[in-house]
Design a protein around this motif. Structure first.
Motif, PDB file in Angstrom:
ATOM      1  N   LEU A   1     -42.117  -1.778  23.731  1.00 60.82           N
ATOM      2  CA  LEU A   1     -42.740  -1.182  22.549  1.00 60.82           C
ATOM      3  C   LEU A   1     -41.774  -1.133  21.367  1.00 60.82           C
ATOM      4  CD1 LEU A   1     -44.635   1.878  24.077  1.00 60.82           C
ATOM      5  CD2 LEU A   1     -45.559  -0.342  23.512  1.00 60.82           C
ATOM      6  N   CYS A   2     -40.546  -0.663  21.624  1.00 58.34           N
ATOM      7  CA  CYS A   2     -39.588  -0.472  20.536  1.00 58.34           C
ATOM      8  C   CYS A   2     -39.121  -1.801  19.968  1.00 58.34           C
ATOM      9  CB  CYS A   2     -38.383   0.332  21.014  1.00 58.34           C
ATOM     10  SG  CYS A   2     -38.797   2.009  21.448  1.00 58.34           S
ATOM     11  N   SER A   3     -38.942  -2.821  20.823  1.00 53.57           N
ATOM     12  CA  SER A   3     -38.461  -4.095  20.295  1.00 53.57           C
ATOM     13  C   SER A   3     -39.551  -4.777  19.477  1.00 53.57           C
ATOM     14  CB  SER A   3     -37.958  -5.000  21.421  1.00 53.57           C
ATOM     15  OG  SER A   3     -38.983  -5.255  22.334  1.00 53.57           O
ATOM     16  N   MET A   4     -40.790  -4.699  19.924  1.00 48.40           N
ATOM     17  CA  MET A   4     -41.872  -5.292  19.135  1.00 48.40           C
ATOM     18  C   MET A   4     -42.026  -4.577  17.801  1.00 48.40           C
ATOM     19  SD  MET A   4     -44.778  -6.157  21.975  1.00 48.40           S
ATOM     20  CE  MET A   4     -46.041  -6.843  20.959  1.00 48.40           C
ATOM     21  N   GLY A   5     -42.054  -3.256  17.851  1.00 49.61           N
ATOM     22  CA  GLY A   5     -42.194  -2.483  16.614  1.00 49.61           C
ATOM     23  C   GLY A   5     -41.011  -2.692  15.691  1.00 49.61           C
ATOM     24  N   GLY A   6     -39.813  -2.688  16.268  1.00 51.29           N
ATOM     25  CA  GLY A   6     -38.610  -2.883  15.475  1.00 51.29           C
ATOM     26  C   GLY A   6     -38.606  -4.242  14.803  1.00 51.29           C
ATOM     27  N   PHE A   7     -39.103  -5.238  15.509  1.00 47.63           N
ATOM     28  CA  PHE A   7     -39.181  -6.594  14.955  1.00 47.63           C
ATOM     29  C   PHE A   7     -40.107  -6.605  13.733  1.00 47.63           C
ATOM     30  CE2 PHE A   7     -40.752 -11.106  15.219  1.00 47.63           C
ATOM     31  CZ  PHE A   7     -39.550 -11.697  14.878  1.00 47.63           C
ATOM     32  N   ALA A   8     -41.233  -5.924  13.850  1.00 44.17           N
ATOM     33  CA  ALA A   8     -42.160  -5.862  12.722  1.00 44.17           C
ATOM     34  C   ALA A   8     -41.501  -5.198  11.514  1.00 44.17           C
ATOM     35  CB  ALA A   8     -43.424  -5.098  13.119  1.00 44.17           C
ATOM     36  N   PHE A   9     -40.771  -4.104  11.747  1.00 42.74           N
ATOM     37  CA  PHE A   9     -40.138  -3.400  10.638  1.00 42.74           C
ATOM     38  C   PHE A   9     -38.975  -4.184  10.038  1.00 42.74           C
ATOM     39  CE2 PHE A   9     -41.897   0.723  12.355  1.00 42.74           C
ATOM     40  CZ  PHE A   9     -42.700   0.949  11.255  1.00 42.74           C
ATOM     41  N   ALA A  10     -38.290  -4.937  10.873  1.00 47.54           N
ATOM     42  CA  ALA A  10     -37.089  -5.627  10.394  1.00 47.54           C
ATOM     43  C   ALA A  10     -37.412  -6.921   9.666  1.00 47.54           C
ATOM     44  CB  ALA A  10     -36.154  -5.906  11.570  1.00 47.54           C
ATOM     45  N   LYS A  11     -38.427  -7.645  10.115  1.00 46.50           N
ATOM     46  CA  LYS A  11     -38.602  -9.011   9.642  1.00 46.50           C
ATOM     47  C   LYS A  11     -39.919  -9.284   8.932  1.00 46.50           C
ATOM     48  CE  LYS A  11     -34.703 -10.447  10.452  1.00 46.50           C
ATOM     49  NZ  LYS A  11     -33.941 -10.775   9.246  1.00 46.50           N
ATOM     50  N   TYR A  12     -40.713  -8.265   8.691  1.00 46.83           N
ATOM     51  CA  TYR A  12     -41.985  -8.506   8.021  1.00 46.83           C
ATOM     52  C   TYR A  12     -42.168  -7.532   6.875  1.00 46.83           C
ATOM     53  CZ  TYR A  12     -43.375 -11.428  11.970  1.00 46.83           C
ATOM     54  OH  TYR A  12     -43.441 -12.407  12.900  1.00 46.83           O
ATOM     55  N   GLU A  13     -42.979  -7.954   5.929  1.00 45.23           N
ATOM     56  CA  GLU A  13     -43.393  -7.035   4.883  1.00 45.23           C
ATOM     57  C   GLU A  13     -44.862  -6.737   5.127  1.00 45.23           C
ATOM     58  OE1 GLU A  13     -41.849  -5.449   2.645  1.00 45.23           O
ATOM     59  OE2 GLU A  13     -39.919  -6.353   3.154  1.00 45.23           O
ATOM     60  N   PHE A  14     -45.239  -5.496   5.050  1.00 47.03           N
ATOM     61  CA  PHE A  14     -46.669  -5.206   5.159  1.00 47.03           C
ATOM     62  C   PHE A  14     -46.979  -3.903   4.455  1.00 47.03           C
ATOM     63  CE2 PHE A  14     -44.381  -4.016   8.959  1.00 47.03           C
ATOM     64  CZ  PHE A  14     -44.759  -2.716   9.211  1.00 47.03           C
ATOM     65  N   LYS A  15     -48.235  -3.691   4.235  1.00 49.15           N
ATOM     66  CA  LYS A  15     -48.670  -2.502   3.521  1.00 49.15           C
ATOM     67  C   LYS A  15     -48.321  -1.237   4.309  1.00 49.15           C
ATOM     68  CE  LYS A  15     -52.509  -2.155   0.369  1.00 49.15           C
ATOM     69  NZ  LYS A  15     -53.840  -2.669   0.107  1.00 49.15           N
ATOM     70  N   PHE A  16     -47.931  -0.200   3.626  1.00 46.39           N
ATOM     71  CA  PHE A  16     -47.621   1.094   4.256  1.00 46.39           C
ATOM     72  C   PHE A  16     -46.409   1.028   5.178  1.00 46.39           C
ATOM     73  CE2 PHE A  16     -52.393   1.201   3.948  1.00 46.39           C
ATOM     74  CZ  PHE A  16     -52.407   1.911   2.756  1.00 46.39           C
ATOM     75  N   LYS A  17     -45.581  -0.013   5.025  1.00 50.15           N
ATOM     76  CA  LYS A  17     -44.432  -0.150   5.918  1.00 50.15           C
ATOM     77  C   LYS A  17     -43.523   1.081   5.841  1.00 50.15           C
ATOM     78  CE  LYS A  17     -40.392  -3.094   6.378  1.00 50.15           C
ATOM     79  NZ  LYS A  17     -39.858  -4.437   6.202  1.00 50.15           N
TER      80      LYS A  17
END
Lengths: 374, 281
Positions: B95-111
Motif C-alpha cells: 500500500l505505502c509503496s504504491m501510494g508513495g509512487f503516486a505522490f512522488a512521480k505524478y501530478e494530480f488534482k488534490f495531491k
C-alpha cells in the motif's frame, strides 16, 4: 488545439464503436463533441504540470486507491468521529457492563452508553479549568524538553563515534546499541519496574559500590539537596526513571537513522575543509551539521510526536508507587477519562486539543528546521 | 601502529570509552532479562547485595510454569505475533509503496491536500482511536480475528511519507525512457520503482514490523484468548494480586528473538534506506 497527443476521448469511443457496430455512431458523435473540451483541458493541465509526462489522468488515483480506501475507513473516519464526539457528551452508564477487561495496569470496561447529547464547546471549556489536564500537559512538556534533546545529543554523539574511520567493530556496536528497540514494549517497561524498585538490581549495584540507594519509583525526596526538596518534590526520581527508560529504549534507534545521514555526507566536503585547514569543531559545525539537517529534523519531529504518544511506560512504571502527578502523561490521562470514567465526549475533546498541539509543534519545527542556510 | 598525535589519540580513547559505555548500558538490562529467565524468582527479586549475575539452570522450569497456565499459551502467542506482524508488514509495504509512487512521480488534482491530510494523522496517539475502531470492528463482525489487528494501520502514514521521500530520487528520465519503450504505468512501478527502492523497503519493513510488534492496548481490547499477541500475553502475567516475574522474564527473553532476527537480516538496508527527507527539497 494541440494534436501532439492522440485524442483519448475519441480513441475510447472508437473502440466502443468498433465493438458495437455502426448503430450507435450518430449518438456518440454528439457525446464526444460535448465531452472533448472538458477532457482536453483537464489533460492539458495535468500534462503541463507533470513536465509533459504522458500518462492518463486516472493512473495516480489508481495507485493511491488501495492505501486511501483503508486510510479513510480506519483512520480518517475515526478521527472525524472523534471530532464529532468532542462536541457532545457521551457517557457510560456504569451499572450495566457489557464487556470488561481487568488485568494489572489495564482496566477496560465497555458499558451501555447514555444518549449522545450535543453540548457545543462545553467540553473545551471544561478542559481550560481542568488541573489534572494541566498537570499531564506539564509532565509531557517536561519529558519533551528534557528527554528529546538528551536522546538526540546522545544518539548524534554515538553516530559520530561509529562513523569515524578508525572505529573498529562498527557492526557489532551498532547492533547492540540498537538492541533495546527489539525488547517488547510491555516486557521492557515491566523489567524496568523490577530493576528500579527500592531493593532492585540498580540499587543493589549502588550499594555494592558504596553509593546511597535512590527511591527511583517510590518517589521519596532522598538525596535531593535541602532547598530543592520542596521544589522538585516526590515526583523527581520517578520522572528521572521515566526519562531514563525512554532514552534507553530509543537512543539506538535514532542513532541508526543519524548514522545513515552521516554516511551520505559527500567525502569531498571533508577533504575540501581539510585543505582549508578547518579544525575538528569547524568541520562538524560547517560541514556535518548543515548536511545532516534534514535527517536531524526528521529525528526531532518523530521524537516529538513519540513523546506525545507516551502511554505504556508511564502506566506500568507508575505501578511502582510513583505519585501519579509526576508520571501522568496526556495520553494516560485521556485514557483514564475514556476507559475508566467513560466520558467519551470529554476524552475526544482532549484528543482534538492534543493533536492540535502536536501538529503546531511539528509545523513549527519543520519551519525552523528547513530555513536554508547552506 | 602509526604514531598518532596526542590530540588524535585522546579523541580515539574518548570515542571508544563512550561507545563501550553506551553498549554496556544498553546490553545490561537485556542480559539481565536473559539471566533472570534462568533463575528461580526469589533469586532475582529482592537480591539485596548477593545479586546473581550468572545464568542458572531454572529456565525450563520457568518455561514450564509459563506454559502450564490456563489463561494463556505463550508459545502460541509468539506465533500469533509473528504471523500478524509479517502479514501486516507485507500488506503495508504494498500500500505505502504504491501510494508513495503516486505522490512522488505524478501530478494530480488534490495531491497536496490529500498528502497533508494523511501526514496530519501521524500526530494521533493511536491509543485514542481504540474506541471508534473497536465499535467499527464489532460492527463489521471482525472482532477477535487477525484482520482486526492487521487492517487498521495497514495504511500507515509514516510509511507513505518515507516512500514518497525516497521515490523522488528515481530519475524522471528513466521512467520516461521506459514509457517510450512501451511500458505500462504499473510496470514502471513494479519493474523500476520497486527494485530501485529495495533498501527503503527494507528500512520501512523494520519500522512497520516494530510498530505492529508493540501495539498493546488495541489488541488487548479486540482479541480474545487463543489469539493473543505477545504484549497481551505478557500482560496476563501481571495479576492484580501477584506479578509472575519469573514467567515474565522467560516471556521477555523469548520475545526478543524474532525481532532480533528481523533486525539482523534487514539492518544493512536499514542504514542506507531510512534516509527519509534527506533528499534536497
Amino acid at each position: 488545439m494541440s494534436t501532439k497527443y492522440s485524442d483519448p476521448v475519441r480513441d475510447k469511443f472508437d473502440a466502443v464503436r468498433e465493438r458495437a457496430g455502426e448503430a450507435v455512431a450518430p449518438v456518440w458523435e454528439s457525446v464526444i463533441d460535448a465531452v472533448r473540451p472538458l477532457r482536453q483541458r483537464q489533460i492539458r493541465r495535468t500534462r503541463a504540470a507533470a513536465d509533459k509526462l504522458p500518462f492518463s489522468v486516472g493512473v495516480p488515483y489508481l495507485f493511491l486507491a488501495p492505501f486511501f480506501v483503508l486510510f479513510s475507513a480506519f483512520l480518517l473516519f475515526p478521527v472525524l468521529y472523534t471530532v464529532f464526539l468532542s462536541f457532545h457528551t457521551y457517557e457510560g452508564i456504569s451499572t450495566t457492563t457489557l464487556f470488561w477487561i481487568d488485568v494489572g495496569p489495564i482496566q477496560y470496561r465497555l458499558t451501555r452508553m447514555a444518549q449522545l447529547e450535543f453540548v457545543g464547546l462545553q467540553n473545551y471549556q471544561r478542559l481550560l479549568g481542568d488541573t489534572l489536564f494541566q498537570n499531564a500537559l506539564a509532565n509531557t512538556t517536561f519529558i519533551l524538553l528534557v528527554q528529546v534533546p538528551l536522546m538526540i545529543v546522545l544518539g548524534l554523539a554515538l553516530a559520530l563515534a561509529l562513523n569515524a574511520s578508525w572505529m573498529r567493530f562498527k557492526g557489532l556496536f551498532r547492533t547492540t546499541i540498537a538492541l533495546p528497540v527489539a525488547a517488547n514494549l510491555v516486557a521492557y517497561a515491566t523489567v524496568f519496574l523490577l530493576l528500579l524498585q527500592d531493593n532492585g538490581l540498580v540499587n543493589s549495584v549502588f550499594q555494592m559500590v558504596g553509593l546511597p540507594t535512590i527511591p527511583w519509583l517510590s518517589g521519596g525526596t532522598a538525596l535531593l539537596p535541602g532547598p530543592l526538596k520542596s521544589v522538585l518534590g516526590t515526583g523527581f526520581w520517578p520522572r528521572v526513571s521515566l526519562v531514563g527508560a525512554v532514552t534507553w529504549r530509543w537512543t539506538g534507534y535514532n542513532m541508526i537513522i543519524l548514522l545513515a545521514g552521516l554516511q551520505s555526507v559527500p567525502k569531498q566536503l571533508y577533504e575540501a575543509a581539510e585543505i582549508d585547514g578547518a579544525s575538528r569543531w569547524e568541520k562538524f559545525r560547517y560541514v556535518t551539521l548543515p548536511q545532516l539537517r534534514p535527517v536531524l529534523l526528521f529525528v526531532v519531529v518523530t521524537s516529538t510526536i513519540g513523546t506525545f504518544r507516551l502511554f505504556s511506560e508511564p502506566l506500568i512504571i507508575s505501578q511502582g508507587g510513583a505519585p501519579l502527578s509526576a508520571t501522568r502523561t496526556l495520553v494516560v490521562y485521556i485514557y483514564n477519562i475514556a476507559f475508566q470514567q467513560f466520558q467519551l465526549g470529554y476524552a475526544s475533546a482532549m484528543t482534538v486539543v492534543l493533536v492540535g498541539i502536536v501538529a503546531l509543534l511539528s509545523i513549527a519545527q519543520l519551519r525552523i528546521g528547513s530555513d536554508s542556510d547552506a | 601502529m602509526r604514531n598518532l598525535s596526542r590530540d588524535e589519540a585522546a579523541w580515539r580513547f574518548l570515542g571508544y570509552t563512550f561507545v563501550l559505555l553506551a553498549t554496556l548500558l544498553m546490553v545490561v538490562p537485556i542480559y539481565w532479562i536473559v539471566v533472570a529467565s534462568t533463575l528461580p524468582e526469589q533469586a532475582f527479586l529482592s537480591a539485596g547485595t548477593d545479586i546473581q549475575l550468572l545464568p542458572g539452570s531454572n529456565f525450563l522450569a520457568n518455561l514450564d510454569a509459563l506454559q502450564s497456565r490456563e489463561s494463556v499459551d505463550f508459545i502460541q502467542s509468539i506465533g500469533n505475533s509473528v504471523f500478524i506482524a509479517v502479514v501486516y508488514t507485507l500488506l503495508s509495504l504494498v500500500l505505502c509503496s504504491m501510494g508513495g509512487f503516486a505522490f512522488a512521480k505524478y501530478e494530480f488534482k488534490f495531491k497536496e491536500p490529500i498528502f497533508y491530510s494523511i501526514l496530519a494523522t501521524l500526530t494521533l496517539p493511536i491509543q485514542l482511536l481504540v474506541i471508534p475502531l473497536f465499535l467499527m470492528i464489532s460492527q463489521m463482525g471482525l472482532s477477535n480475528s487477525y484482520w482486526a489487528i492487521i487492517l487498521p494501520w495497514a495504511a500507515n502514514p509514516l510509511g507513505i511519507f518515507l516512500m514518497r521521500q525516497n521515490m523522488r530520487q528515481i530519475p524522471d528520465a528513466l521512467l520516461e525512457s521506459a514509457r517510450i519503450d512501451g511500458a505500462t504505468e504499473f510496470q514502471l512501478y513494479y519493474r523500476i520503482a520497486l527494485p530501485t527502492m529495495k533498501s527503503s523497503l527494507a528500512a520501512l519493513a523494520i519500522v512497520l514490523f516494530l510498530f505492529q510488534w508493540n501495539l498493546f492496548l488495541y489488541p488487548l481490547v479486540v482479541l480474545e484468548q487463543g489469539k493473543y499477541t505477545i504484549p497481551v500475553a505478557i500482560n496476563e502475567l501481571v495479576g492484580a494480586q501477584r506479578v509472575y516475574y519469573d514467567q515474565i522474564m522467560v516471556a521477555a527473553a523469548l520475545s526478543i528473538i524474532p525481532l532480533f532476527l528481523v533486525f539482523l537480516f534487514l539492518q544493512r538496508h536499514f542504514v542506507s534506506g531510512i534516509l527519509a527527507g534527506s533528499v534536497k527539497e
